[in-house]
Design a protein around this motif. Structure first.
Motif, PDB file in Angstrom:
ATOM      1  N   HIS A  23       0.815  -1.137   0.073  1.00 14.94           N
ATOM      2  CA  HIS A  23      -0.036  -0.106  -0.003  1.00 14.94           C
ATOM      3  C   HIS A  23       1.012   1.073   0.169  1.00 14.94           C
ATOM      4  O   HIS A  23       2.052   1.129   0.070  1.00 14.94           O
ATOM      5  N   ALA A  24       0.092   2.486  -0.009  1.00 10.41           N
ATOM      6  CA  ALA A  24       0.897   3.917  -0.190  1.00 10.41           C
ATOM      7  C   ALA A  24       1.950   3.708  -1.167  1.00 10.41           C
ATOM      8  O   ALA A  24       3.208   3.855  -1.099  1.00 10.41           O
ATOM      9  N   VAL A  25       1.624   3.215  -2.281  1.00  6.13           N
ATOM     10  CA  VAL A  25       2.431   3.085  -3.671  1.00  6.13           C
ATOM     11  C   VAL A  25       2.753   4.642  -4.263  1.00  6.13           C
ATOM     12  O   VAL A  25       2.048   5.332  -4.318  1.00  6.13           O
ATOM     13  N   THR A  26       3.978   4.534  -4.417  1.00  7.37           N
ATOM     14  CA  THR A  26       4.616   5.677  -5.321  1.00  7.37           C
ATOM     15  C   THR A  26       5.344   5.451  -6.436  1.00  7.37           C
ATOM     16  O   THR A  26       6.441   4.657  -6.313  1.00  7.37           O
ATOM     17  N   VAL A  27       5.167   5.947  -7.609  1.00  2.13           N
ATOM     18  CA  VAL A  27       5.948   5.587  -8.808  1.00  2.13           C
ATOM     19  C   VAL A  27       6.977   6.843  -9.244  1.00  2.13           C
ATOM     20  O   VAL A  27       6.213   8.106  -9.059  1.00  2.13           O
ATOM     21  N   GLY A  28       8.118   6.582  -9.279  1.00  2.80           N
ATOM     22  CA  GLY A  28       9.160   7.669  -9.472  1.00  2.80           C
ATOM     23  C   GLY A  28       8.649   8.344 -10.982  1.00  2.80           C
ATOM     24  O   GLY A  28       8.180   7.688 -11.843  1.00  2.80           O
ATOM     25  N   ASP A  29       9.197   9.815 -10.919  1.00  2.00           N
ATOM     26  CA  ASP A  29       8.531  10.237 -12.327  1.00  2.00           C
ATOM     27  C   ASP A  29       9.105   9.760 -13.605  1.00  2.00           C
ATOM     28  O   ASP A  29       8.796  10.083 -14.544  1.00  2.00           O
ATOM     29  N   ASP A  30      10.575   9.106 -13.253  1.00  2.00           N
ATOM     30  CA  ASP A  30      11.125   8.459 -14.694  1.00  2.00           C
ATOM     31  C   ASP A  30      10.568   7.090 -14.732  1.00  2.00           C
ATOM     32  O   ASP A  30      10.881   6.429 -15.627  1.00  2.00           O
ATOM     33  N   GLY A  31       9.681   6.483 -13.962  1.00  2.00           N
ATOM     34  CA  GLY A  31       9.557   5.146 -13.936  1.00  2.00           C
ATOM     35  C   GLY A  31      10.301   4.364 -13.463  1.00  2.00           C
ATOM     36  O   GLY A  31      10.041   2.861 -13.666  1.00  2.00           O
ATOM     37  N   ALA A  32      11.450   4.393 -12.919  1.00  2.00           N
ATOM     38  CA  ALA A  32      12.526   3.625 -12.655  1.00  2.00           C
ATOM     39  C   ALA A  32      12.099   2.803 -11.208  1.00  2.00           C
ATOM     40  O   ALA A  32      12.749   1.639 -11.508  1.00  2.00           O
ATOM     41  N   ARG A  33      11.580   3.464 -10.412  1.00  2.00           N
ATOM     42  CA  ARG A  33      11.459   2.734  -9.214  1.00  2.00           C
ATOM     43  C   ARG A  33       9.921   3.113  -8.847  1.00  2.00           C
ATOM     44  O   ARG A  33       9.317   3.900  -9.062  1.00  2.00           O
ATOM     45  N   VAL A  34       9.609   1.894  -8.035  1.00  2.00           N
ATOM     46  CA  VAL A  34       8.320   1.973  -7.288  1.00  2.00           C
ATOM     47  C   VAL A  34       8.483   1.825  -5.786  1.00  2.00           C
ATOM     48  O   VAL A  34       9.058   0.752  -5.478  1.00  2.00           O
ATOM     49  N   ALA A  35       8.195   2.689  -4.878  1.00  2.00           N
ATOM     50  CA  ALA A  35       8.140   2.674  -3.478  1.00  2.00           C
ATOM     51  C   ALA A  35       6.914   2.301  -3.060  1.00  2.00           C
ATOM     52  O   ALA A  35       5.886   2.660  -3.551  1.00  2.00           O
ATOM     53  N   PHE A  36       6.818   1.449  -2.047  1.00  2.61           N
ATOM     54  CA  PHE A  36       5.499   0.956  -1.239  1.00  2.61           C
ATOM     55  C   PHE A  36       5.752   0.448   0.068  1.00  2.61           C
ATOM     56  O   PHE A  36       7.128   0.222   0.743  1.00  2.61           O
ATOM     57  N   LEU A  37       4.718   0.326   0.919  1.00  2.00           N
ATOM     58  CA  LEU A  37       4.856   0.052   2.238  1.00  2.00           C
ATOM     59  C   LEU A  37       4.163  -1.237   2.279  1.00  2.00           C
ATOM     60  O   LEU A  37       3.378  -1.672   1.471  1.00  2.00           O
ATOM     61  N   LEU A  52      10.849  -1.220  -5.519  1.00  2.00           N
ATOM     62  CA  LEU A  52      11.083  -2.258  -6.539  1.00  2.00           C
ATOM     63  C   LEU A  52      11.896  -1.406  -7.959  1.00  2.00           C
ATOM     64  O   LEU A  52      11.293  -0.432  -8.243  1.00  2.00           O
ATOM     65  N   THR A  53      12.914  -1.917  -8.209  1.00  2.00           N
ATOM     66  CA  THR A  53      13.439  -1.259  -9.640  1.00  2.00           C
ATOM     67  C   THR A  53      13.069  -2.118 -10.806  1.00  2.00           C
ATOM     68  O   THR A  53      13.071  -3.333 -10.863  1.00  2.00           O
ATOM     69  N   VAL A  54      12.323  -1.201 -11.432  1.00  2.00           N
ATOM     70  CA  VAL A  54      11.197  -1.591 -12.360  1.00  2.00           C
ATOM     71  C   VAL A  54      12.206  -2.622 -13.510  1.00  2.00           C
ATOM     72  O   VAL A  54      11.885  -3.634 -14.124  1.00  2.00           O
ATOM     73  N   SER A  55      13.498  -1.995 -14.045  1.00  2.00           N
ATOM     74  CA  SER A  55      14.069  -2.745 -15.034  1.00  2.00           C
ATOM     75  C   SER A  55      14.687  -4.032 -14.795  1.00  2.00           C
ATOM     76  O   SER A  55      14.725  -5.051 -15.775  1.00  2.00           O
ATOM     77  N   SER A  56      14.846  -4.266 -13.473  1.00  2.00           N
ATOM     78  CA  SER A  56      15.348  -5.893 -12.976  1.00  2.00           C
ATOM     79  C   SER A  56      14.654  -6.561 -12.375  1.00  2.00           C
ATOM     80  O   SER A  56      14.556  -7.691 -12.179  1.00  2.00           O
ATOM     81  N   GLY A  57      13.539  -5.980 -11.912  1.00  2.00           N
ATOM     82  CA  GLY A  57      12.259  -6.628 -10.760  1.00  2.00           C
ATOM     83  C   GLY A  57      12.962  -6.876  -9.644  1.00  2.00           C
ATOM     84  O   GLY A  57      12.248  -7.360  -8.786  1.00  2.00           O
ATOM     85  N   THR A  58      14.165  -6.443  -9.217  1.00  2.00           N
ATOM     86  CA  THR A  58      14.767  -6.330  -7.842  1.00  2.00           C
ATOM     87  C   THR A  58      13.833  -5.677  -6.690  1.00  2.00           C
ATOM     88  O   THR A  58      13.468  -4.296  -7.053  1.00  2.00           O
ATOM     89  N   ILE A  59      13.510  -6.209  -5.632  1.00  2.00           N
ATOM     90  CA  ILE A  59      13.018  -5.476  -4.650  1.00  2.00           C
ATOM     91  C   ILE A  59      14.015  -5.387  -3.515  1.00  2.00           C
ATOM     92  O   ILE A  59      14.411  -6.462  -3.079  1.00  2.00           O
ATOM     93  N   THR A  60      13.979  -3.994  -2.989  1.00  2.00           N
ATOM     94  CA  THR A  60      14.901  -3.926  -1.768  1.00  2.00           C
ATOM     95  C   THR A  60      14.185  -3.282  -0.597  1.00  2.00           C
ATOM     96  O   THR A  60      13.374  -2.325  -0.907  1.00  2.00           O
ATOM     97  N   LYS A  61      14.365  -3.959   0.630  1.00  2.00           N
ATOM     98  CA  LYS A  61      13.987  -3.355   1.550  1.00  2.00           C
ATOM     99  C   LYS A  61      14.745  -2.062   2.368  1.00  2.00           C
ATOM    100  O   LYS A  61      15.986  -2.098   2.362  1.00  2.00           O
ATOM    101  N   ILE A  62      14.231  -0.859   2.215  1.00  2.00           N
ATOM    102  CA  ILE A  62      14.659   0.671   2.545  1.00  2.00           C
ATOM    103  C   ILE A  62      14.853   0.801   4.191  1.00  2.00           C
ATOM    104  O   ILE A  62      15.742   1.062   4.718  1.00  2.00           O
TER     105      ILE A  62
END
Length: 581
Positions: A23-37, A52-62
């Motif tokens: 939830h609380a999804v945000t997409v970066g203006d360039d579409g490279a990253r998607v942040a969420f809770l 989420l790094t869109v190009s690679s599909g990698t998900i990183t906990k910040i």
């Protein structure tokens, strides 16, 4: 206690029905990253922050939870959040000179601004220095904090970064609200508009070019969309908003389109049309059969605008792509969601997130979820009743045997102004809990509810009690043909806030219909409400004292009405069961 399983009513009230769901999804203006809770388990209420790094599909906990909210730079390379007054950012914990509220990186990621509990606005620059940008401690004046009336228009923010990160546009809240452009290197410019005539600051947007603001008269029947010159603070009118009842701006507007036109929301009410639409510099963009609920944004690389809207069936919300290019082909909207339901969207660059699915062109990724299945699988019967076609939902106990008459619980929820009959199983969980206690639970979107048509929503102006209560009663009687198991000799009513007020009105004014009622945190005195809220429905008290008198509750008869604080559901159910027995 497993919230969402044994006690679903509490889970719905806290919005935590699905721990582990993004939830609380945000997409970066360039579409490279998607942040969420998302929490790390189906029973863990502490949400962590992920990218989420869109190009690679990698998900990183910040960050580990709990993170209640966050904000990011334009490309989401820098994220910031507050916890217990401390500032955190991706990659470290900057030192601050004061407790932190609402931190927000500038679009470039070089600086982080934040407000403080005492109403000041501060900025941490690229070198780490924490400086006071604006503040008057001890004066009762606050900077960068949304004034109380803002909530009535859906605005929670009180300050905005410029696109280049060099300035901040901030609200100054005192006896009257004003708006100011603050330069990070010193000095400010006042924003000029006729604040006496237009005291309500409804919305502010600064995504590109000049800032756009929406202001309303106190009557809320006329407003202006203004472009602000950031050098001088002077404003220019881009559009006028008018309605003889009240103006209802579309969330996500005003918006500057790529060709320089300004997008605003409005209503089409002639030639047989009754629609909530979008206009660009006066030209209609959306088909008149589309009820626009929210503008999500512009999809990069196209001339399409993404919106959340309803087409025909008010219980459903879908995602549409609307053509914005000029031409003679007329209005056109393309539906992007196919399954019935209540769909939501988020957008950045050329990446579109619909529900939990990330889309970039033909590529599709799923946001990870560890959510537990919902405790109930409600199957409400959705229908429309009476000649006014009132949207209505009927929910029976699990295993109900046709021919067994049951008492009725009329669930008003938060009352008029809030849609309750929606195709979203989460919204029916608590109602199923009530139904399984031995009731037929009925919800009615009476006139005054958004989602059907502007005239349907606003016909309650200055006569909310009469219209809303009449519709609820007529809907109950209109259901008996298709639902003969409703025992209308045993009807209870329940609501919260404005719905609690209407529940109390129902018991007091129509005891022939309602045997008992529960009013949870009800509105008891309209004169003590925010003027922005009360006057939208009833007008100014000085001009309409008899309307306020008509909408006042009588002294409470506790023999038939339970006034309950939020969260007292066990007592509520015991009271309703006893009175309906």
């Amino acid at each position: 206690m497993l919230v969402g399983v044994e006690y679903p009513e509490l889970a719905e009230r806290t919005g935590r029905f699905r721990f582990g769901a993004p939830h609380a999804v945000t997409v970066g203006d360039d579409g490279a990253r998607v942040a969420f809770l998302r929490s790390e388990g189906p029973y863990d209420p502490a949400a962590a922050l992920w990218v989420l790094t869109v190009s690679s599909g990698t998900i990183t906990k910040i960050a580990d939870g709990p993170v209640d909210s966050y904000a990011g730079s334009a490309d989401l390379s820098v994220l910031a959040w507050a916890r217990d007054g401390r500032l955190f950012r991706s990659g470290g914990e900057p030192s601050t000179a004061a407790p932190v509220v609402e931190p927000r990186p500038d679009p470039t990621g070089r600086a982080i601004g934040y407000t403080t509990p005492d109403g000041t606005l501060r900025v941490i620059g690229p070198d780490g220095d924490d400086e006071l940008l604006a503040g008057e401690p001890g004066s009762g004046v606050s900077w960068g904090i949304a004034e109380p009336a803002a909530a009535e228009f859906g605005r929670a923010r009180g300050w905005w970064w410029s696109p280049d990160g060099s300035r901040i546009l901030a609200v100054r809240s005192a006896a009257a609200v004003s708006l100011h452009l603050l330069d990070l290197h010193g000095g400010w410019v006042d924003v000029h508009w006729d604040r006496e005539t237009y005291p309500y600051l409804v919305d502010v947007r600064w995504t590109a070019g000049n800032p756009l603001i929406t202001v309303l008269r106190r009557s809320q029947q006329h407003g202006l969309v203004l472009s602000v010159d950031p050098r001088t603070g002077e404003t220019q009118v881009h559009a006028e908003l008018a309605d003889p009842r009240w103006v209802e701006p579309v969330p996500g507007t005003p918006l500057l389109l790529g060709d320089g036109r300004v997008l605003v929301g409005g209503e089409l009410a002639h030639d047989g049309f009754d629609a909530r639409c979008l206009f660009a510099d006066g030209s209609l963009l959306t088909p008149p059969d589309l009820y626009v609920r929210r503008v999500v944004g512009l999809l990069a690389g196209t001339s399409e605008l993404i919106v959340e809207a309803t087409e025909g069936e008010p219980a459903e919300q879908h995602v549409f792509a609307v053509r914005t290019a000029l031409g003679g082909a007329g209005t056109k909207a393309r539906r992007l969601t196919t399954e019935p339901g209540w769909h939501r969207a988020h957008l950045g660059g050329d990446v579109l997130v619909i529900d939990d699915t990330v889309r970039r062109g033909a590529a599709v990724l799923a946001l990870p979820s560890d959510a537990h299945p919902l405790p109930y699988r409600p199957q409400p019967a959705l229908t429309k009743v009476t000649d006014r076609r009132l949207p209505t939902g009927v929910l029976y106990p699990a295993g109900h045997v046709t021919g067994t008459r049951l008492p009725v619980l009329l669930d008003l929820g938060d009352g008029p102004g809030h849609q309750h009959v929606v195709a979203d199983p989460v919204r029916w969980q608590e109602r199923q809990w009530w139904a399984d206690a031995g009731f037929v639970v009925v919800s009615v979107d009476s006139r005054g509810t958004p989602g059907v048509a502007p005239s349907y929503e606003k016909v309650v102006h200055r006569r909310l009690a009469d219209v809303a209560l009449t519709d609820q009663i007529d809907a109950l009687h209109g259901l008996t043909g298709k639902h003969p198991d409703l025992d209308l000799g045993r009807v209870a009513v329940r609501g919260t806030g404005l719905g609690g007020w209407l529940a109390a009105c129902a018991v007091q004014r129509r005891p022939d219909v309602f045997r008992c009622g529960v009013a949870i945190d009800p509105i008891t005195d309209w004169t003590r409400l925010s003027a922005a809220y009360a006057e939208r429905y009833l007008g100014r008290q000085a001009d309409n004292p008899e309307i306020y008198t008509h909408h006042a509750l009588a002294p409470v008869d506790r023999a038939s009405l339970l006034i309950s604080p939020a969260g007292g559901l066990s007592e509520e159910r015991e009271f309703v069961i006893r009175e309906c027995a």
